[in-house]
Motif scaffolding. Sequence first.
Motif, PDB file in Angstrom:
ATOM      1  N   LYS A 183       5.890  -2.932  -5.115  1.00  0.00           N
ATOM      2  CA  LYS A 183       6.117  -2.878  -3.702  1.00  0.00           C
ATOM      3  C   LYS A 183       7.084  -1.773  -3.428  1.00  0.00           C
ATOM      4  CE  LYS A 183       7.232  -4.662   0.773  1.00  0.00           C
ATOM      5  NZ  LYS A 183       6.474  -4.960   1.423  1.00  0.00           N
ATOM      6  N   GLN A 186       3.899   0.590  -3.224  1.00  0.00           N
ATOM      7  CA  GLN A 186       3.397   0.524  -2.232  1.00  0.00           C
ATOM      8  C   GLN A 186       4.167   1.111  -0.811  1.00  0.00           C
ATOM      9  OE1 GLN A 186       3.002  -3.248  -0.721  1.00  0.00           O
ATOM     10  NE2 GLN A 186       2.556  -3.278   0.475  1.00  0.00           N
ATOM     11  N   VAL A 187       5.286   1.330  -1.015  1.00  0.00           N
ATOM     12  CA  VAL A 187       6.148   2.070   0.876  1.00  0.00           C
ATOM     13  C   VAL A 187       6.234   3.596   0.206  1.00  0.00           C
ATOM     14  CG1 VAL A 187       8.002   1.584   1.437  1.00  0.00           C
ATOM     15  CG2 VAL A 187       7.336  -0.470   0.915  1.00  0.00           C
ATOM     16  N   TRP A 188       6.727   3.418  -1.062  1.00  0.00           N
ATOM     17  CA  TRP A 188       7.169   5.057  -1.441  1.00  0.00           C
ATOM     18  C   TRP A 188       6.515   6.428  -2.583  1.00  0.00           C
ATOM     19  CZ3 TRP A 188      10.578   5.911   2.263  1.00  0.00           C
ATOM     20  CH2 TRP A 188      11.311   4.657   2.377  1.00  0.00           C
ATOM     21  N   ASP A 191       5.433   9.496  -0.152  1.00  0.00           N
ATOM     22  CA  ASP A 191       7.238   9.811   0.122  1.00  0.00           C
ATOM     23  C   ASP A 191       7.747  11.844  -0.524  1.00  0.00           C
ATOM     24  OD1 ASP A 191       9.685   8.792   2.693  1.00  0.00           O
ATOM     25  OD2 ASP A 191      10.312  10.380   1.068  1.00  0.00           O
ATOM     26  N   PRO A 268      11.399  -1.211   1.925  1.00  0.00           N
ATOM     27  CA  PRO A 268      11.181  -0.908   3.035  1.00  0.00           C
ATOM     28  C   PRO A 268      12.103  -0.284   3.414  1.00  0.00           C
ATOM     29  CG  PRO A 268      10.649  -2.874   2.868  1.00  0.00           C
ATOM     30  CD  PRO A 268      11.364  -2.378   2.159  1.00  0.00           C
TER      31      PRO A 268
END
Length: 329
Positions: A183, A186-188, A191, A268
């Motif tokens: 997770k 997937q999110v960061w 970034d 998130p």
Amino acid sequence: MLTKTTFGMGGQDDSFANALLPVDSEPGGNYASESFFKKVLMKSRFITNDPTKADLFFLPFSIARLRHDPRVGVGGIQDFIRDYIFNVSQKYQYWNRTGGADHFYVACHSIGRSAMEKASEVKFNAIQVVCSSSYFLPGYIPHKDACLPQIWPRKEEPHDLLSSNRTKLAFFAGGINSPVREKLLQVWRNDSEIFAHFGRLTTPYADELLGSKFCLHVKGFEVNTARVADSLYYGCVPVIIANYYDLPFADILNWKSFSVIVATLDIPLLKKILKGISSEEYTRLQSNVLKVRKHFQWHLSPIDYDAFYMVMYELWLRRSFSTVTSSNF
């Protein structure tokens, strides 16, 4: 006081001496905490050879060494522990007084959690000092058991921890071995402020820790990794993303004063949470990091308030009052 009476399997000439005696060399690697504790304890002032003066009894088997012993291996650890406890209970009266409640063992490898499946009296009665201290899983009982910090020993003391140029908001490096880390990736993964790195780093690990304001401890196979101690060592504020982790020395330290604890469901929201911390609050957190980092270091000759003394204090808090015959701990 502690006694090593339950050592009682034969000493240096015993066929399983390596599983019971301290290592000869200075411990190293990811699971060094287990070996460091035993090596320092055996030479410490806390040991007595008179069991009537002991508050606790140490079970010195080494999970880390048993798993590499060709006579035992991972598959034979449960049988070894079962037979070991049987021998102790037959040879010594002290185990049988409380069913092992005033005995303890130390283990850092996660195999230690399943090693007691054929010796339930150890799992449910004895004090388990383990790195994999998750109160979500069966077998670990908070307040009876204690978390052993997982610490990778480091030689060189970093300089200018307070004034390091920390340009990254947050940093993580590690394998993708849990849904939590999946997770995070997937999110960061793309970034520009939160660096979630998986695979081999192209830059020195220490430089990444020194260049980040926050360092992420993200649950992998287990709730524990050495990343908390790494963060503290390099003056980086740890962010704990591991639900149900009974954090090291939680009975002694106020973790909210030097770390940020984030629920895995809030991954998130990670950037919003970290950017919501004011510069004044961050300065306070990092200042406390520099104060507590001494508690997460091992020394062959222990230093006041280091990891060894912290574990000993945790044991003192858990001593069995039903069998205390001396206050000389």
